[in-house]
Design a protein around this motif. Structure first.
Motif, short mmCIF file in Angstrom:
data_model
loop_
_atom_site.label_atom_id
_atom_site.label_comp_id
_atom_site.label_asym_id
_atom_site.label_seq_id
_atom_site.Cartn_x
_atom_site.Cartn_y
_atom_site.Cartn_z
N THR A 312 45.07 40.63 28.95
CA THR A 312 44.19 39.58 28.41
C THR A 312 44.57 38.25 29.02
O THR A 312 45.65 38.08 29.59
CB THR A 312 44.29 39.49 26.89
N GLY A 313 43.68 37.28 28.85
CA GLY A 313 43.97 35.95 29.36
C GLY A 313 42.70 35.23 29.75
O GLY A 313 41.61 35.81 29.73
N PRO A 314 42.81 33.97 30.15
CA PRO A 314 41.63 33.16 30.50
C PRO A 314 41.02 33.62 31.82
O PRO A 314 41.63 34.35 32.60
CB PRO A 314 42.19 31.75 30.61
N ASN A 315 39.79 33.15 32.08
CA ASN A 315 39.15 33.41 33.37
C ASN A 315 40.00 32.85 34.50
O ASN A 315 40.67 31.83 34.33
CB ASN A 315 37.75 32.77 33.42
N THR A 316 39.94 33.52 35.68
CA THR A 316 40.73 33.16 36.89
C THR A 316 42.22 33.21 36.61
O THR A 316 43.00 32.57 37.31
CB THR A 316 40.34 31.77 37.44
N GLY A 317 42.61 33.95 35.57
CA GLY A 317 44.03 34.05 35.25
C GLY A 317 44.73 35.17 36.01
O GLY A 317 45.95 35.31 35.90
N GLY A 318 43.97 35.99 36.73
CA GLY A 318 44.60 37.02 37.56
C GLY A 318 44.51 38.42 36.97
O GLY A 318 45.21 39.33 37.45
N LYS A 319 43.69 38.59 35.93
CA LYS A 319 43.61 39.93 35.29
C LYS A 319 43.10 40.98 36.27
O LYS A 319 43.70 42.04 36.45
CB LYS A 319 42.70 39.86 34.06
N THR A 320 41.96 40.69 36.91
CA THR A 320 41.36 41.67 37.83
C THR A 320 42.26 41.92 39.01
O THR A 320 42.41 43.06 39.48
CB THR A 320 39.97 41.18 38.31
N VAL A 321 42.90 40.87 39.55
CA VAL A 321 43.82 41.03 40.68
C VAL A 321 44.96 41.98 40.30
O VAL A 321 45.34 42.86 41.07
CB VAL A 321 44.38 39.67 41.14
N SER A 322 45.47 41.83 39.08
CA SER A 322 46.56 42.70 38.64
C SER A 322 46.11 44.16 38.58
O SER A 322 46.80 45.07 39.02
CB SER A 322 47.07 42.26 37.26
N LEU A 323 44.92 44.37 38.02
CA LEU A 323 44.39 45.74 37.93
C LEU A 323 44.16 46.33 39.32
O LEU A 323 44.51 47.48 39.59
CB LEU A 323 43.07 45.72 37.14
N LYS A 324 43.55 45.52 40.18
CA LYS A 324 43.28 46.01 41.54
C LYS A 324 44.57 46.28 42.30
O LYS A 324 44.64 47.19 43.13
CB LYS A 324 42.42 44.99 42.30
N THR A 325 45.59 45.47 42.03
CA THR A 325 46.88 45.68 42.70
C THR A 325 47.43 47.06 42.38
O THR A 325 47.89 47.78 43.27
CB THR A 325 47.88 44.58 42.29
N VAL A 326 47.36 47.43 41.10
CA VAL A 326 47.86 48.76 40.71
C VAL A 326 47.06 49.86 41.42
O VAL A 326 47.62 50.80 41.99
CB VAL A 326 47.77 48.95 39.18
N GLY A 327 45.73 49.72 41.42
CA GLY A 327 44.89 50.74 42.05
C GLY A 327 45.10 50.83 43.54
O GLY A 327 45.29 51.92 44.10
N LEU A 328 45.12 49.66 44.20
CA LEU A 328 45.27 49.66 45.66
C LEU A 328 46.63 50.20 46.09
O LEU A 328 46.73 50.99 47.03
CB LEU A 328 45.09 48.23 46.20
N LEU A 329 47.69 49.77 45.40
CA LEU A 329 49.02 50.23 45.79
C LEU A 329 49.18 51.74 45.57
O LEU A 329 49.85 52.42 46.33
CB LEU A 329 50.10 49.44 45.03
N THR A 330 48.56 52.24 44.51
CA THR A 330 48.58 53.68 44.25
C THR A 330 47.89 54.44 45.39
O THR A 330 48.41 55.43 45.91
CB THR A 330 47.89 54.00 42.92
#
Length: 361
Positions: A312-330
């Motif tokens: 959770t967190g505010p917009n542009t706080g990096g939530k989607t980047v964090s999720l994508k990081t997990v998916g991409l690195l996997t």
């Protein structure tokens, strides 16, 4: 990854990589071994690899290859030899890539045959064959005789007034002199060309006809001998076609592995531990497509004491980047790529990686 590849086929192979849960550990080991070899010995050169399969199959079927095609084959052979020599310098270091290196076959015999005979895409060496060397010697002699006749003419006070310029030039493969059109009848000989304005005619004086005829005859012999040499070299290439094609394929596959290692250096990546339990522990993980000077590293853990993670967190706080990081690195790990994260990071292999990104109304 494709940008790190040294040849077109390796770049295409990089673009076609797909995650492989069952082979992920082996693929990571290949990258790790290439990474280690590069750290100690630098990278082998794959730059001369060009797909010459079609040319080799045509040669195998009895066709005549062009000088350009033969030079490309020689370039591939030079690269294969260089790869073998590079691996020999790494003697004593065992890796899982050794079988592929050992199956690559160098062919200095054919490489030298082509390189010594073909100088460029349009030029064959005099020593490509004894017959060619002799024909070209005679061409030089006959050309010199023709030039001699014409040189005497252009330097003669008698003829200079008839010439547009005191030079010897070539038209239709024959030595001629440029004569002012109004004096055409003053110089007996054969007209081979006329200037666009019509003010100049290019005449082959009778005194040079015999020598020019001999040059033309020898040029025809030269062409036939060059074709004979090309057929002979093509036949040799055809004899080794299967071995070259197989070695080329092995070299391309190695080029992809070393491209993975090169990308790992570029991203300051590390090899993750793998498991099949759904456990993810990432230390200072960075999204691989964000500028390294701007990306914010993140620590993420999942599948240890909990198996669902809500961010959770505010917009542009990096939530989607964090999720994508997990998916991409996997996905990267399952393709045999090291990941932009700190040492000790761990990922799980999965049969599916699913994403639903967007606003839920």
């Amino acid at each position: 990854l494709a940008e790190q590849a040294a040849c077109e086929d390796a770049a295409q192979a990089a673009l076609q990589l797909e995650p492989s849960p069952s082979d992920a550990e082996r693929l990571l080991q290949e990258t790790d071994d290439a990474f280690g070899l590069m750290a100690r010995f630098g990278s082998p050169s794959f730059g001369g690899l060009t797909n010459v399969t079609d040319s080799l199959h045509r040669a195998q079927a009895g066709g005549m290859l062009t000088m350009a095609e033969l030079l490309k084959i020689a370039s591939v052979l030079r690269t294969l030899r260089g790869i073998k020599e590079w691996r020999d310098k790494c003697e004593g270091v065992k890796t899982c890539l050794d079988e592929r290196f050992s199956l690559i076959t160098a062919n200095p015999y054919l490489e030298n045959q082509i390189s010594e005979a073909i100088l460029s895409e349009e030029e064959m060496a005099d020593n490509a064959s004894p017959a060619l060397a002799e024909i070209r010697r005679k061409i030089r002699q006959s050309s010199a005789r023709a030039r001699e006749v014409l040189d005497r003419m252009i330097h003669s006070a008698t003829y200079q007034k008839y010439l547009q310029e005191p030079i010897v030039t070539i038209r239709e493969g024959r030595f001629v002199v440029p004569v002012k059109a109004e004096y055409r009848s003053e110089i007996p000989g054969l007209v081979h060309d006329t200037s666009a304005s019509g003010s100049t005619v290019f005449i082959e004086p009778m005194g040079a006809v015999e020598a020019n005829n001999r040059v033309k005859e020898l040029l025809s012999q030269e062409k036939k001998e060059m074709e004979r040499v090309l057929y002979a070299l093509s036949a040799e290439a055809g004899n080794f076609a299967d071995t070259i094609v197989r070695s080329y394929g092995l070299a391309v596959s190695l080029s992809v592995v070393f491209a993975k290692a090169s990308l790992a250096y570029r991203m300051k990546a590390t090899r993750p531990k793998l498991n099949d339990k759904g456990r993810i522990v990432l230390h200072r993980a960075r999204h691989p497509l964000i500028d390294k000077d701007k990306v914010v590293p993140t620590d993420i853990e999942l599948g240890t004491t909990f198996d669902t993670l809500v961010i959770t967190g505010p917009n542009t706080g990096g939530k989607t980047v964090s999720l994508k990081t997990v998916g991409l690195l996997t996905l990267m790990a399952m393709c045999g790529l090291m990941i932009p994260a700190a040492e000790g990071s761990e990922l799980s292999v999965f049969t599916q990686v699913l994403a639903a990104i967007g606003r839920a109304e």
